[in-house]
Design a protein around this motif. Structure first.
Motif, PDB file in Angstrom:
ATOM      1  N   ALA A   4     -30.807 -25.344 -31.519  1.00  0.00           N
ATOM      2  CA  ALA A   4     -30.460 -24.111 -30.812  1.00  0.00           C
ATOM      3  C   ALA A   4     -31.248 -24.026 -29.514  1.00  0.00           C
ATOM      4  CB  ALA A   4     -30.758 -22.901 -31.703  1.00  0.00           C
ATOM      5  N   ALA A   5     -31.057 -22.926 -28.819  1.00  0.00           N
ATOM      6  CA  ALA A   5     -31.795 -22.664 -27.583  1.00  0.00           C
ATOM      7  C   ALA A   5     -32.968 -21.735 -27.866  1.00  0.00           C
ATOM      8  CB  ALA A   5     -30.870 -22.027 -26.544  1.00  0.00           C
ATOM      9  N   THR A   6     -34.049 -21.934 -27.126  1.00  0.00           N
ATOM     10  CA  THR A   6     -35.171 -21.006 -27.141  1.00  0.00           C
ATOM     11  C   THR A   6     -35.534 -20.686 -25.695  1.00  0.00           C
ATOM     12  OG1 THR A   6     -36.839 -22.769 -27.199  1.00  0.00           O
ATOM     13  CG2 THR A   6     -36.075 -21.904 -29.315  1.00  0.00           C
ATOM     14  N   CYS A   7     -36.279 -19.612 -25.493  1.00  0.00           N
ATOM     15  CA  CYS A   7     -36.657 -19.202 -24.147  1.00  0.00           C
ATOM     16  C   CYS A   7     -38.121 -18.789 -24.139  1.00  0.00           C
ATOM     17  CB  CYS A   7     -35.771 -18.056 -23.661  1.00  0.00           C
ATOM     18  SG  CYS A   7     -36.172 -17.467 -21.990  1.00  0.00           S
ATOM     19  N   ILE A   8     -38.878 -19.311 -23.185  1.00  0.00           N
ATOM     20  CA  ILE A   8     -40.289 -18.987 -23.026  1.00  0.00           C
ATOM     21  C   ILE A   8     -40.482 -18.387 -21.638  1.00  0.00           C
ATOM     22  CG2 ILE A   8     -42.634 -19.913 -22.928  1.00  0.00           C
ATOM     23  CD1 ILE A   8     -41.652 -22.120 -24.869  1.00  0.00           C
ATOM     24  N   ILE A   9     -41.099 -17.214 -21.595  1.00  0.00           N
ATOM     25  CA  ILE A   9     -41.240 -16.448 -20.346  1.00  0.00           C
ATOM     26  C   ILE A   9     -42.721 -16.398 -19.966  1.00  0.00           C
ATOM     27  CG2 ILE A   9     -40.835 -14.204 -19.269  1.00  0.00           C
ATOM     28  CD1 ILE A   9     -38.645 -13.862 -21.577  1.00  0.00           C
ATOM     29  N   LEU A  10     -43.017 -16.692 -18.701  1.00  0.00           N
ATOM     30  CA  LEU A  10     -44.396 -16.746 -18.233  1.00  0.00           C
ATOM     31  C   LEU A  10     -44.599 -15.821 -17.036  1.00  0.00           C
ATOM     32  CD1 LEU A  10     -47.197 -18.123 -18.478  1.00  0.00           C
ATOM     33  CD2 LEU A  10     -46.373 -19.827 -16.826  1.00  0.00           C
ATOM     34  N   PRO A  11     -45.319 -14.710 -17.206  1.00  0.00           N
ATOM     35  CA  PRO A  11     -45.627 -13.842 -16.060  1.00  0.00           C
ATOM     36  C   PRO A  11     -46.495 -14.574 -15.037  1.00  0.00           C
ATOM     37  CG  PRO A  11     -45.965 -12.686 -18.139  1.00  0.00           C
ATOM     38  CD  PRO A  11     -45.772 -14.134 -18.476  1.00  0.00           C
ATOM     39  N   GLU A  12     -46.297 -14.258 -13.757  1.00  0.00           N
ATOM     40  CA  GLU A  12     -46.973 -15.012 -12.710  1.00  0.00           C
ATOM     41  C   GLU A  12     -48.483 -14.858 -12.737  1.00  0.00           C
ATOM     42  OE1 GLU A  12     -46.257 -13.870  -8.671  1.00  0.00           O
ATOM     43  OE2 GLU A  12     -45.895 -11.774  -9.166  1.00  0.00           O
ATOM     44  N   ASP A  13     -48.991 -13.684 -13.114  1.00  0.00           N
ATOM     45  CA  ASP A  13     -50.449 -13.541 -13.134  1.00  0.00           C
ATOM     46  C   ASP A  13     -51.074 -14.280 -14.308  1.00  0.00           C
ATOM     47  OD1 ASP A  13     -49.191 -11.736 -14.834  1.00  0.00           O
ATOM     48  OD2 ASP A  13     -50.772 -10.227 -14.683  1.00  0.00           O
ATOM     49  N   CYS A  25     -38.678 -19.326 -18.043  1.00  0.00           N
ATOM     50  CA  CYS A  25     -38.418 -18.308 -17.029  1.00  0.00           C
ATOM     51  C   CYS A  25     -39.728 -17.691 -16.560  1.00  0.00           C
ATOM     52  CB  CYS A  25     -37.517 -17.202 -17.581  1.00  0.00           C
ATOM     53  SG  CYS A  25     -35.867 -17.746 -18.051  1.00  0.00           S
ATOM     54  N   ALA A  26     -39.829 -17.454 -15.268  1.00  0.00           N
ATOM     55  CA  ALA A  26     -40.964 -16.722 -14.735  1.00  0.00           C
ATOM     56  C   ALA A  26     -40.730 -15.224 -14.922  1.00  0.00           C
ATOM     57  CB  ALA A  26     -41.164 -17.063 -13.264  1.00  0.00           C
ATOM     58  N   GLN A  27     -41.801 -14.471 -14.778  1.00  0.00           N
ATOM     59  CA  GLN A  27     -41.711 -13.013 -14.840  1.00  0.00           C
ATOM     60  C   GLN A  27     -42.746 -12.431 -13.884  1.00  0.00           C
ATOM     61  OE1 GLN A  27     -40.259 -10.342 -14.872  1.00  0.00           O
ATOM     62  NE2 GLN A  27     -39.754  -9.975 -17.046  1.00  0.00           N
ATOM     63  N   GLY A  28     -42.548 -11.184 -13.491  1.00  0.00           N
ATOM     64  CA  GLY A  28     -43.529 -10.512 -12.657  1.00  0.00           C
ATOM     65  C   GLY A  28     -44.841 -10.298 -13.398  1.00  0.00           C
ATOM     66  N   ASN A  48     -42.726 -18.624  -9.983  1.00  0.00           N
ATOM     67  CA  ASN A  48     -43.053 -19.854 -10.705  1.00  0.00           C
ATOM     68  C   ASN A  48     -43.704 -20.911  -9.808  1.00  0.00           C
ATOM     69  OD1 ASN A  48     -40.829 -21.027  -9.358  1.00  0.00           O
ATOM     70  ND2 ASN A  48     -39.447 -20.703 -11.098  1.00  0.00           N
ATOM     71  N   ILE A  49     -44.206 -20.501  -8.638  1.00  0.00           N
ATOM     72  CA  ILE A  49     -44.932 -21.433  -7.779  1.00  0.00           C
ATOM     73  C   ILE A  49     -46.112 -22.078  -8.518  1.00  0.00           C
ATOM     74  CG2 ILE A  49     -46.460 -21.570  -5.764  1.00  0.00           C
ATOM     75  CD1 ILE A  49     -44.546 -19.788  -4.265  1.00  0.00           C
ATOM     76  N   PRO A  50     -46.923 -21.309  -9.279  1.00  0.00           N
ATOM     77  CA  PRO A  50     -48.027 -21.951 -10.004  1.00  0.00           C
ATOM     78  C   PRO A  50     -47.545 -23.049 -10.954  1.00  0.00           C
ATOM     79  CG  PRO A  50     -48.341 -19.585  -9.983  1.00  0.00           C
ATOM     80  CD  PRO A  50     -46.968 -19.829  -9.429  1.00  0.00           C
ATOM     81  N   PHE A  51     -46.397 -22.830 -11.590  1.00  0.00           N
ATOM     82  CA  PHE A  51     -45.868 -23.841 -12.505  1.00  0.00           C
ATOM     83  C   PHE A  51     -45.402 -25.083 -11.743  1.00  0.00           C
ATOM     84  CE2 PHE A  51     -42.397 -25.818 -14.880  1.00  0.00           C
ATOM     85  CZ  PHE A  51     -42.996 -26.021 -16.112  1.00  0.00           C
ATOM     86  N   ILE A  52     -44.697 -24.884 -10.629  1.00  0.00           N
ATOM     87  CA  ILE A  52     -44.244 -26.021  -9.821  1.00  0.00           C
ATOM     88  C   ILE A  52     -45.450 -26.830  -9.334  1.00  0.00           C
ATOM     89  CG2 ILE A  52     -43.038 -26.707  -7.706  1.00  0.00           C
ATOM     90  CD1 ILE A  52     -41.143 -25.682  -9.833  1.00  0.00           C
ATOM     91  N   GLU A  53     -46.486 -26.148  -8.886  1.00  0.00           N
ATOM     92  CA  GLU A  53     -47.688 -26.843  -8.434  1.00  0.00           C
ATOM     93  C   GLU A  53     -48.341 -27.616  -9.579  1.00  0.00           C
ATOM     94  OE1 GLU A  53     -49.099 -23.885  -4.807  1.00  0.00           O
ATOM     95  OE2 GLU A  53     -49.878 -23.549  -6.839  1.00  0.00           O
ATOM     96  N   ALA A  54     -48.322 -27.042 -10.775  1.00  0.00           N
ATOM     97  CA  ALA A  54     -48.893 -27.727 -11.933  1.00  0.00           C
ATOM     98  C   ALA A  54     -48.098 -28.977 -12.275  1.00  0.00           C
ATOM     99  CB  ALA A  54     -48.940 -26.766 -13.126  1.00  0.00           C
TER     100      ALA A  54
END
Length: 594
Positions: A196-205, A141-144, A71-77
């Motif tokens: 409620a809760a939701t979850c969004i997953i973002l692959p690094e590429d 959440c990040a993903q590969g 999740n480095i790209p997200f932190i940088e964003a």
């Protein structure tokens, strides 16, 4: 964790070299970062940037989490954008509980962040807790890379399958074109009539791919409140008018709807007693003559006698996760009016006569008007129950024995706090004593998780509460077992400058399980442990530590910590839990006078 693998260090080293090359060999990386502008004019907007823009559009002000390689790209964003505060925590579980409590107090979705694999798995507990307690939360959440998520690969877990059962909706972003719709849907579903809760997953590429040139965050939809039909109101008024002994059961939906005023008006107009769930504490002031306290204790408590006599339960903002309805409707012979923003839950002891699924405040307002026209009122004879609660609350107020009796701890804690001070109550034996005896006068001032009943949530939760209350003091009440589960977040609280008081009930055991074992078979096993020196532990984090040494020491210690000029304060108080069995024995034999 992914922060520690060689690939991450290589990328960090490269960034450090780049910073030195641009800003001079004599300038440190930190100083260079501080002097460079947040926006890089040569940077092409990528998916992570677009995702952050969507978060800003949703009104997100703070995200709690832990960075990882993926999740480095997200932190940088986040840093480039600069609108959202990122709070680095010491454990993903802590991040989730901070976001959950922040959401509980603000009404806005809390947001937490984790990397892939173990980081994401650490988020599952607070995510499940938010989902069970109807608290809006969005987990990121990040993903590969997409090229390897289909196979066995380093730290790859099928996160969609993991989070789907514990959220309302989970989705993985697989193309840049899907970002804006996915983000809007994640927040929209978290804030529906049953939060409620939701979850969004973002692959690094995917995160580093260019964002579509014309992609912009979608606008937030206006929240439209559903109003009850006239037929619903008339049917409810008819059922209430024909009842002989109605009772109101108020849950945490009342506080979400800000309907506590209308609840009080309805109770006063009908002269009907009100009991709350553990999670509903405070929606009806315990000073009110019609207040019965809480239901949900593991034995037949004082309030249950009012339900035994009732022929009608008016359930307002209630869901069965908060406690088992069999305790108040064992024979399934009572009529139930269900008033909430969502349909009633399925339970053999919660078969409803009428469901009104609409805005709670509006429904109560219209119901009050309809009942006023009919001049409906009842004779309330529940004063004996209030008298028993008051007597128990005050029963040990002058007891100087040490370790302290639970009743004295609750009594002195209440006297040390103002009406509007927030107390977060953890799971354990202390929850039973605090929920039953701690008088609460305003909504969201005594917060208890009785849906998933998670241990260890209140210490990180207090960090989220402190940010939501903009630095006003927050009290976290914990057992020593739950305290040690997330005590590392003391460092987070100190670093953020939070004003938090952590009151630890010390008995060197998992007290609630010991209590239940003793009830079950007259003895207990494998529940005892040893503790560290809590004062030294607190001080090692830069917090203030205090060990209560006498019964008269507790109240001044809490008052001093709450009135201090900020800081994190840990107060360890030895407690005598021999009162537990005495309480359940007494309630098991209890008969109300008259």
């Amino acid at each position: 964790m992914t922060q520690h693998n060689e690939s991450l260090f290589a990328r960090i080293e490269s960034r450090l070299r780049d910073g030195l090359d641009r800003d001079g060999d004599e300038q440190s990386h930190d100083t260079a970062a501080a002097t460079r502008p947040r926006a890089d004019r040569h940077h092409q907007r990528n998916v992570a940037d677009l995702m952050v823009q969507c978060l800003v559009q949703e009104g997100v002000e703070v995200i709690f989490g832990i960075p990882g390689e993926e999740n480095i790209p997200f932190i940088e964003a986040l840093e480039r954008d600069g609108h959202i505060r990122f709070v680095v925590t010491r454990h993903e579980q802590g991040a989730g509980f901070m976001a959950l409590t922040y959401a509980h107090l603000t009404g806005k979705p809390g947001v937490c962040l984790a990397t892939l694999g173990p980081g994401a798995l650490n988020l599952t507990l607070p995510v499940a807790c938010a989902n069970a307690s109807n608290t809006p939360l969005v987990a990121l959440c990040a993903q590969g890379s997409v090229s390897r998520i289909h196979k066995e690969s380093h730290q790859i877990i099928d996160l969609v399958s993991v989070f789907r059962p514990i959220t309302r909706w989970t989705n993985m972003i697989l193309s840049p074109q899907a970002v804006t719709e996915t983000m809007r849907k994640g927040f929209a579903l978290a804030q529906r009539k049953r939060p409620a809760a939701t979850c969004i997953i973002l692959p690094e590429d995917i995160a580093e791919q260019p964002a579509p040139a014309d992609a912009e965050p979608l606008s937030r939809a206006l929240q439209v409140h559903t109003v009850p039909t006239p037929a619903d109101i008339e049917a409810a008024a008819d059922i209430i008018a024909k009842a002989k002994h109605p009772i109101i059961l108020a849950g945490n939906g009342v506080s979400r709807a800000h309907a506590d005023y209308q609840l009080r008006v309805l109770s006063e107009q009908l002269n009907v007693p009100v009991a709350t769930t553990f999670e509903g504490k405070g929606v009806f002031s315990d000073r009110h003559r019609n207040a019965l306290g809480v239901v949900g204790f593991m034995r037949h408590d004082y309030e249950n006698f009012a339900f035994d006599d009732a022929d009608l339960i008016i359930a307002i903002g209630f869901s069965i996760q908060q406690f088992d309805p069999v305790k108040i409707n064992p024979k399934n012979d009572k009529k139930i009016i269900h008033i909430n923003t969502f349909v009633e839950d399925t339970d053999a002891h919660y078969t409803t006569t009428l469901n009104i699924m609409a805005d709670i405040d509006t429904t109560l307002t219209q119901l009050i008007d309809a009942l006023r026209e009919r001049d409906v009122t009842f004779e309330n004879s529940e004063s004996d129950i209030r008298g028993l609660l008051t007597h128990e609350f005050e029963s040990r107020k002058d007891d100087d024995s040490f370790p302290m009796k639970p009743q004295r701890v609750v009594y002195d804690t209440r006297r040390a706090l103002n009406d509007s001070d927030v107390a977060l109550v953890d799971t354990g034996a202390l929850k039973m004593w605090m929920a039953r005896l701690y008088p609460t006068y305003l909504p969201n001032t005594c917060i208890i998780d009785n849906s998933l009943s998670t241990m260890g949530w209140t210490l990180p939760g207090a960090v989220g509460a402190s940010l939501a209350r903009r630095g006003r003091p927050v009290l976290a009440v914990m057992g020593d077992g739950s305290f040690m589960m997330n005590m590392q977040e003391i460092e987070t609280a100190v670093r953020l400058g939070c004003h938090i008081v952590i009151l630890v009930w010390v008995d060197e055991a998992y007290g609630l399980i010991k209590w239940k074992m003793d009830l079950h078979n007259g003895h207990h096993d494998d529940v005892d442990f040893n503790n560290p020196d809590f004062v030294k532990l607190a001080e090692s984090f830069g917090a203030h530590g205090h060990l209560v040494s006498s019964a008269d020491d507790l109240k001044p210690a809490i008052e001093a910590a709450m009135m201090a000029d900020g800081g994190v304060h840990v107060i360890a108080c030895p407690v005598d839990y021999s009162e537990n069995i005495k309480l359940t024995d007494k309630l098991g034999e209890l008969e109300l006078p008259g």
